[in-house]
Design an enzyme around this catalytic site. Structure first.
Site, PDB file in Angstrom:
ATOM      1  N   TYR A  29      12.267   7.376  -0.220  1.00  0.00           N
ATOM      2  CA  TYR A  29      11.359   6.312   0.057  1.00  0.00           C
ATOM      3  C   TYR A  29      11.692   4.973  -0.156  1.00  0.00           C
ATOM      4  CZ  TYR A  29       6.587   4.357  -0.984  1.00  0.00           C
ATOM      5  OH  TYR A  29       5.230   3.761  -0.703  1.00  0.00           O
ATOM      6  N   LYS A  50      11.419   2.314   2.993  1.00  0.00           N
ATOM      7  CA  LYS A  50      10.724   1.037   2.798  1.00  0.00           C
ATOM      8  C   LYS A  50      11.673  -0.174   2.866  1.00  0.00           C
ATOM      9  CE  LYS A  50       6.454   2.694   2.347  1.00  0.00           C
ATOM     10  NZ  LYS A  50       5.573   2.483   3.304  1.00  0.00           N
TER      11      LYS A  50
HETATM   12  P1  NAP Z   1      -2.318   7.650   0.584  1.00  0.00           P
HETATM   13  O1  NAP Z   1      -3.566   7.586  -0.302  1.00  0.00           O
HETATM   14  O2  NAP Z   1      -1.702   8.952   0.246  1.00  0.00           O
HETATM   15  O3  NAP Z   1      -2.749   7.769   2.035  1.00  0.00           O
HETATM   16  C1  NAP Z   1      -1.687   7.821   3.018  1.00  0.00           C
HETATM   17  C2  NAP Z   1      -2.280   7.822   4.478  1.00  0.00           C
HETATM   18  O4  NAP Z   1      -1.148   7.960   5.468  1.00  0.00           O
HETATM   19  C3  NAP Z   1      -3.443   8.916   4.673  1.00  0.00           C
HETATM   20  O5  NAP Z   1      -4.423   8.522   5.512  1.00  0.00           O
HETATM   21  C4  NAP Z   1      -2.649   9.923   5.700  1.00  0.00           C
HETATM   22  O6  NAP Z   1      -3.301  10.482   6.702  1.00  0.00           O
HETATM   23  C5  NAP Z   1      -1.817   9.072   6.468  1.00  0.00           C
HETATM   24  N1  NAP Z   1      -0.695   9.627   6.934  1.00  0.00           N
HETATM   25  C6  NAP Z   1       0.321  10.392   6.207  1.00  0.00           C
HETATM   26  N2  NAP Z   1       1.162  10.993   7.067  1.00  0.00           N
HETATM   27  C7  NAP Z   1       0.799  10.532   8.451  1.00  0.00           C
HETATM   28  C8  NAP Z   1       1.387  10.769   9.658  1.00  0.00           C
HETATM   29  N3  NAP Z   1       2.414  11.419   9.768  1.00  0.00           N
HETATM   30  N4  NAP Z   1       0.722  10.230  10.605  1.00  0.00           N
HETATM   31  C9  NAP Z   1      -0.185   9.493  10.505  1.00  0.00           C
HETATM   32  N5  NAP Z   1      -0.962   9.089   9.412  1.00  0.00           N
HETATM   33  C10 NAP Z   1      -0.293   9.807   8.250  1.00  0.00           C
HETATM   34  O7  NAP Z   1      -1.312   6.589   0.650  1.00  0.00           O
HETATM   35  P2  NAP Z   1      -1.515   5.038   0.023  1.00  0.00           P
HETATM   36  O8  NAP Z   1      -1.363   5.061  -1.570  1.00  0.00           O
HETATM   37  O9  NAP Z   1      -2.863   4.436   0.496  1.00  0.00           O
HETATM   38  O10 NAP Z   1      -0.239   4.329   0.622  1.00  0.00           O
HETATM   39  C11 NAP Z   1      -0.488   3.726   2.025  1.00  0.00           C
HETATM   40  C12 NAP Z   1       0.899   2.911   2.297  1.00  0.00           C
HETATM   41  O11 NAP Z   1       1.058   1.972   1.327  1.00  0.00           O
HETATM   42  C13 NAP Z   1       2.030   3.915   2.499  1.00  0.00           C
HETATM   43  O12 NAP Z   1       2.937   3.581   3.695  1.00  0.00           O
HETATM   44  C14 NAP Z   1       2.877   3.660   0.922  1.00  0.00           C
HETATM   45  O13 NAP Z   1       4.073   4.142   1.119  1.00  0.00           O
HETATM   46  C15 NAP Z   1       2.498   2.280   0.774  1.00  0.00           C
HETATM   47  N6  NAP Z   1       2.608   2.012  -0.798  1.00  0.00           N
HETATM   48  C16 NAP Z   1       1.693   2.536  -1.477  1.00  0.00           C
HETATM   49  C17 NAP Z   1       1.827   2.222  -2.829  1.00  0.00           C
HETATM   50  C18 NAP Z   1       0.672   2.797  -3.703  1.00  0.00           C
HETATM   51  O14 NAP Z   1       1.038   2.676  -5.134  1.00  0.00           O
HETATM   52  N7  NAP Z   1      -0.175   3.846  -3.627  1.00  0.00           N
HETATM   53  C19 NAP Z   1       2.703   1.263  -3.552  1.00  0.00           C
HETATM   54  C20 NAP Z   1       3.558   0.801  -2.247  1.00  0.00           C
HETATM   55  C21 NAP Z   1       3.381   1.124  -0.896  1.00  0.00           C
HETATM   56  P3  NAP Z   1      -3.838  12.237   6.735  1.00  0.00           P
HETATM   57  O15 NAP Z   1      -4.137  12.396   5.523  1.00  0.00           O
HETATM   58  O16 NAP Z   1      -4.699  12.135   7.860  1.00  0.00           O
HETATM   59  O17 NAP Z   1      -2.602  12.673   7.122  1.00  0.00           O
END
Ligand code: NAP
Length: 245
Positions: free
Chosen positions: A153, A157
């Site tokens: 990851y 990133k």
């Molecule tokens: P999440 O709640 O798990 O949601 C992930 C989203 O990505 C879902 O809408 C999912 O849609 C979509 N997705 C996954 N695989 C995909 C694919 N192959 N093609 C298109 N869509 C896809 O995650 P989140 O926490 O909101 O994270 C969103 C972003 O922020 C990510 O890039 C994550 O790495 C980043 N981030 C998150 C955190 C954190 O603490 N949460 C921290 C730093 C960075 P489906 O269900 O339809 O597949």
């Protein structure tokens, strides 16, 4: 954002959903991308419409270059342009390096890093021709600081940060801004199944003393997508309560 067309990848849940709703509330027409969660994506669209905004859900697995090209073609056919591209779709497959499988590594790189490339590559000609546009890539503090148990990851990133800076240099002369947001620890499905003790440990690493909310990231995305950020490119904005200081 009135009259602007915005695509948010992975907008069916969590941070992407919050960004989609924030951009729509500011007047943009938003394409809510998803790969598996069709019903949830449709819920986001309905929420946006109920609040008086415009949105449409479109399916695409961002790790599939051909599918990204088809999505780009469909968007350009329907809307004629794209003003804001938010590369938010992402997954985790955590584990210590000794136990991390090749597949765990490849899947995370394919969706998080190559998915970001796939979208940027398929829209770059559009942005260049328009001589305007905002690309916002969602990185992570893990990509800035590293994180034990997240070699795949963190690499994806950190890769997004390199991609952001390089593409920013390539597109700057055509007034296309390319920036990254590095969220800290945000409460979403991605972090939900973490034990409470681990969450408490994380909170102690955050100078502001609280976990982030999806809206905290959406506020930063709206700023970078707006005209107020016209002279900002190639930057990494940590939205993390001070975690990466
Ligand atoms: P999440 O709640 O798990 O949601 C992930 C989203 O990505 C879902 O809408 C999912 O849609 C979509 N997705 C996954 N695989 C995909 C694919 N192959 N093609 C298109 N869509 C896809 O995650 P989140 O926490 O909101 O994270 C969103 C972003 O922020 C990510 O890039 C994550 O790495 C980043 N981030 C998150 C955190 C954190 O603490 N949460 C921290 C730093 C960075 P489906 O269900 O339809 O597949």
């Amino acid at each position: 954002m009135e009259g602007k067309i915005a695509l948010v990848t992975g907008a069916s849940r969590g941070i992407g959903s919050a960004i989609a709703q924030k951009l729509a509330a500011a007047g943009a027409t938003v394409i809510v991308n998803y790969s598996g969660s069709e019903a949830k994506a449709q819920e986001v669209v309905e929420k946006i419409k109920a609040a008086g905004g415009n949105a449409v859900a479109m399916k695409c697995d961002v790790s599939d270059f051909g599918a990204c090209k088809e999505l780009a073609d469909a968007i350009l056919k329907e809307f004629g342009r794209l003003d804001v591209l938010v590369n938010n779709a992402g997954i985790t497959k955590d584990g210590l390096i000794m136990k991390m499988t090749e597949s765990d590594f490849d899947q995370v790189i394919a969706i998080n890093l190559k998915g970001t490339f796939n979208m940027i590559q398929n829209f770059s000609r559009t942005f260049l021709k328009q001589r305007s546009g905002k690309i916002i890539n969602i990185s992570s503090v893990s990509g800035v600081m590293g994180n034990a148990g997240q070699a795949n990851y963190s690499a994806s990133k950190a890769g997004i940060i390199g991609l952001t800076k390089s593409v920013a240099r390539e597109l700057a002369s055509r007034h296309v801004c390319v920036n990254a947001i590095a969220p800290g620890f945000v409460e979403t499905d991605m972090t939900d199944n973490m034990p409470q003790a681990a969450k408490d440990g994380m909170t102690q690493m955050i100078p502001m003393g609280r976990l982030g909310a999806p809206e905290d990231i959406a506020n930063a995305a709206l700023f970078l997508a707006s005209d107020a950020a016209d002279y900002i490119t190639g930057q990494v904005l940590c939205v993390d309560g001070g975690m990466a200081i």
